[in-house]
Motif scaffolding. Sequence first.
Motif, PDB file in Angstrom:
ATOM      1  N   GLN A 287       0.833  -1.207   0.000  1.00 28.15           N
ATOM      2  CA  GLN A 287       0.000   0.000   0.000  1.00 28.15           C
ATOM      3  C   GLN A 287       0.865   1.253   0.000  1.00 28.15           C
ATOM      4  OE1 GLN A 287      -3.396   2.154   2.824  1.00 28.15           O
ATOM      5  NE2 GLN A 287      -2.507   0.236   3.427  1.00 28.15           N
ATOM      6  N   LEU A 288       1.967   1.217   0.750  1.00 27.13           N
ATOM      7  CA  LEU A 288       2.839   2.387   0.804  1.00 27.13           C
ATOM      8  C   LEU A 288       3.583   2.585  -0.511  1.00 27.13           C
ATOM      9  CD1 LEU A 288       4.098   1.881   4.436  1.00 27.13           C
ATOM     10  CD2 LEU A 288       2.821   3.845   3.605  1.00 27.13           C
ATOM     11  N   ILE A 291       1.224   4.445  -2.551  1.00 28.60           N
ATOM     12  CA  ILE A 291       1.150   5.848  -2.142  1.00 28.60           C
ATOM     13  C   ILE A 291       2.342   6.627  -2.698  1.00 28.60           C
ATOM     14  CG2 ILE A 291       1.322   7.376  -0.141  1.00 28.60           C
ATOM     15  CD1 ILE A 291      -0.389   5.394   1.401  1.00 28.60           C
ATOM     16  N   PHE A 320       7.333   4.125   4.897  1.00 31.70           N
ATOM     17  CA  PHE A 320       7.096   5.235   3.968  1.00 31.70           C
ATOM     18  C   PHE A 320       8.324   6.127   3.847  1.00 31.70           C
ATOM     19  CE2 PHE A 320       5.784   9.678   3.358  1.00 31.70           C
ATOM     20  CZ  PHE A 320       5.253   9.575   2.091  1.00 31.70           C
ATOM     21  N   VAL A 367       0.394  12.722   4.105  1.00 34.44           N
ATOM     22  CA  VAL A 367       0.156  11.277   4.130  1.00 34.44           C
ATOM     23  C   VAL A 367      -0.208  10.912   5.562  1.00 34.44           C
ATOM     24  CG1 VAL A 367       1.163   9.007   3.764  1.00 34.44           C
ATOM     25  CG2 VAL A 367       1.753  10.879   2.230  1.00 34.44           C
ATOM     26  N   PHE A 369      -1.138   7.985   7.833  1.00 35.96           N
ATOM     27  CA  PHE A 369      -1.149   6.530   7.985  1.00 35.96           C
ATOM     28  C   PHE A 369      -1.445   6.229   9.449  1.00 35.96           C
ATOM     29  CE2 PHE A 369       0.301   2.190   7.610  1.00 35.96           C
ATOM     30  CZ  PHE A 369       0.025   1.885   6.291  1.00 35.96           C
ATOM     31  N   VAL A 393      -3.689  12.015   1.873  1.00 43.43           N
ATOM     32  CA  VAL A 393      -3.540  10.670   1.327  1.00 43.43           C
ATOM     33  C   VAL A 393      -3.781   9.700   2.473  1.00 43.43           C
ATOM     34  CG1 VAL A 393      -2.051   9.059   0.114  1.00 43.43           C
ATOM     35  CG2 VAL A 393      -1.883  11.512  -0.365  1.00 43.43           C
ATOM     36  N   SER A 395      -4.600   6.172   4.606  1.00 44.70           N
ATOM     37  CA  SER A 395      -4.312   4.743   4.688  1.00 44.70           C
ATOM     38  C   SER A 395      -5.637   3.990   4.717  1.00 44.70           C
ATOM     39  CB  SER A 395      -3.487   4.425   5.934  1.00 44.70           C
ATOM     40  OG  SER A 395      -4.216   4.724   7.109  1.00 44.70           O
ATOM     41  N   GLY A 418      -7.186   7.725  -1.204  1.00 43.63           N
ATOM     42  CA  GLY A 418      -6.375   6.640  -0.651  1.00 43.63           C
ATOM     43  C   GLY A 418      -6.655   5.343  -1.373  1.00 43.63           C
ATOM     44  N   LEU A 550      -7.690   3.103  -6.244  1.00 42.61           N
ATOM     45  CA  LEU A 550      -7.491   4.450  -5.709  1.00 42.61           C
ATOM     46  C   LEU A 550      -8.858   5.110  -5.581  1.00 42.61           C
ATOM     47  CD1 LEU A 550      -5.657   6.753  -4.814  1.00 42.61           C
ATOM     48  CD2 LEU A 550      -5.451   7.433  -7.224  1.00 42.61           C
TER      49      LEU A 550
END
Length: 948
Positions: A287-288, A291, A320, A367, A369, A393, A395, A418, A550
């Motif tokens: 997932q990262l 991103i 990240f 971001v 998370f 963004v 998570s 996200g 997305l």
Amino acid sequence: METLAQHGGLSSEKLWCCVSQAESQQLHRNVTREQSPVSSQGPGQLPKDEGSGEGKTLGSKQSGMVVEERQGCVHLVSVCASFCEEQKRPCLPSTMWASLHCLGLSLGLACCPAQAKLCISRQLRLNGDYILGGLFPFGVQDEEAPEQGRPEGMLCTQFSAIGLLWALAMKMAIEEINSSSALLPGISLGYDLYDTCSLPMVTMKPSLLFMSQSKSQDIGAYCNYTQYWPRVVAVIGPHSSELALITGKLFGFFLMPQVSYGASTDRLSNREMFPSFFRTIPSDRVQLEAIVDLLSLFGWNWVAAVGSDDEYGRQGLSIFSSLANNRSICIAHEGILPLPKARDPQDLGKVGNILQQINQSAVQVVVLFSSAAAARTLFQYCIQTRVTPKVWVASEAWLVSELVIKLPGIRRVGTILGFLLQGSPLPEFSDYVARCLSQAANQTFCDSLGETLPSREDMIGPQCPQCDHISHENVSASLQHHQTFAVYAAVYSVAHALHLSLGCNASGCPSQNSTRPWELVSKMYNLRFPARSLTLQFDDSGNVDMNYDLKLWVWHRDEEPELLTVGTFQGSLELNRSQIRWHSQGNKEPVSRCSRECEEGQVRRVKGFHSCCYDCLSCKAGTYRKNWDDLTCSRCPEHQWSPDLSTRCFPRPLRFLAWGEPVVIVLLLLLLLEAGLSLAALGLFCRSRGSPVVRASGGSLSCFGLGCLLVVCLSVLHFPGRPSRVSCLAQQPLFHLPLTGCLGTLFLRAAEVFLASEFPGGARRLRSWLRGPRAWLLLVLLLLAEGALCAWYLAAFPQRMVTDWQALPREALVHCQVRSWFSFGVVHVVNAVLAFLCFLGTFMVQSQAGRYNLARGITFAMLAYFITWISFIPLLANVPKVYQPATQMAAILLCVLGILTTFYLPKCYLLLWQPHLNTQEFFQSFLELGPWDRGKDGEGKDTRDGSQ
């Protein structure tokens, strides 16, 4: 805090018992009477549930009634309703003074008819040949619950609908497998599902129960556990990384297969620490990576990163940071959000500091998370303080959480997007949940369940007491949760591993075969199994490879946003930019950069600590920018070149003094002129070799000198064109030797002039060495001396053809390299000495009146020689290398032209246009008196008759 009405299906309107001060005493007594058969506790308290710990008491300020806040709140409601019925008093709205609080929930329960109790908690167990344990978050801990100082039981009073739905998804999957004969024919799977309360202490109790020996409550201590039979064959869950890190080590010790449907931290991919851990979702790393791809695609290299203060957030930030650094993305600020577990007044200060630093760094992209609860805390502060809208963004943990989606004013924080895991739809799941709730409300069905399974509440407490007080409305909002499929797939992964381990086929599973949990682990490594429309496979780390969508939050007229799919990640990000709606005015794409993007052919000079803050420097000629993130310009290879501001190098073409260049054409025209004049003069001298003019100039020696001068002119033809080894070696000898021959003839004439002028008495005796055969011998000696120097030059320091890659900016220069300038000068010594002696012997000689001055022509010829070659030295040192051959050509041709025009052409002029001066008297001087008086020419031949 979520209310019981929300979870139990009761009306959301607050209802209260309307009682007087005196009536409260009657109600107090009714409560006491109802309690007395169950417990011997004092008046005013409700009985404790077994294994639930001590109750919490709350008192009514007006009536003085004290009731215990217990899980058995429905019992209190029934007592209150009975009192209302006896007094014939209705239950009134919340405008009254007294209220009854149940279980510490914010919604007061009224003295009114309550919904019938369900029996869902009795459906969380099922016997079978192989039991699967389940760990699900049925409840959530009260934020205001005090810290425990004793290892007592803990009961979570808040209900989590999604936890129950995940449990029902596991139940549905097991029922599908049991009802089908394709996967485990003749084998039935059972389940035993427990609450984790999202707390490690609560999660460990059922985990230990799972590891207890079959039909026992004890965990045996053995040296060898290969023959150990625990209660369950595999465990599904838990949902969070923090819990999975704890249970994973316990189950890993026994090699108990554990398949999580939500724990995504990358630490769980460590096979040495978690040898039996698997999951039906990818690691957070995937997932990262998506991103980071998103940030790179939009050119956002100046971002803030915020994570929650738990394993999920801290590990996510760490990964990240590493991925972003590898992609030249700078993190302007990195912050940790406190978890809202307690009302800590410092938490808001920490959140405020994080947002203040984000605003100071001028980033436009954050971001986030974190867990949903921590994200909600952050956004609440953003909304209250009216933080500048940004791009958030998200998570996966909070992207679809109702805690954030339903937050008032959330649309003012900016653009939220996200990545959400793609799964296979379960269209029948909604009907299955409705059917389960309908059956749980059916008393006949609940009675049919009976008490066939022994109660384990004495061991770890009730499995899900809150589940018996819900309705369909409480769970309907989470029916389409994306993680439900992961639970479903986890069950099927264990079933397929059992299928392989038991050796099942279409006819059944061999009855003599049985499998233990540790045997199942080996079958799950790299297991490939179907789950609805997808085919999943565990990799070496126990992860599955799945795609992400997305998602973009898009607001319409409704308060809650719609999740719009604007891209997919399948190893690389595919984006549909046209569908994205930004918060900025005019739907302008936000820019989040510390410095502007450098232009083509520019590199970055970093300012400060962040590589994204820089100045742009232009690459000069000969250098180029190799990669877009280069910090220095790269130099082109020697065989290539580049202009200013270049991003690539080009091959260098070969360059040499070509025949067609203007300077060469001019020099060739001069060569033709000089060669023509030399040939004409030579022809004229040969035809008139007996005339006084030619005899005075040296006779046949002068013809030889003209011939040598012609060869000197032609020697320049070795300089233009592409050099070769032969042309480089021939350049200097072909020039110096004929020039020596020409200067040698002039030297002989200059010597005669010098002797006659300075030593008139001895001139006649020495004249024989300067004329006739001895003169030729002397000339040969001079040529041999020059030839020896040329041979030494070619042997010791030969000129060689080289390719110079640095002389020209865009081309490779091919030229003849002079290896030693000293040896180059030595080769000129003989000619320079001859010229000097000629000049020295003639420049002071004066002619007799009415006689031709031979010395003057030699003097001017030598002046032309010296002027040419002295000028040649600075010119050769300063002219570009490519034109150095042209400089030598020009020097040679000018030298020849000087000698030709000062010594030979004046004689031709007398022969052609002044024949009346071509007489013996005009050319007879004190040098020529002797032999001509005797009637002999300069070579001693009798000319008396011919001169008449």
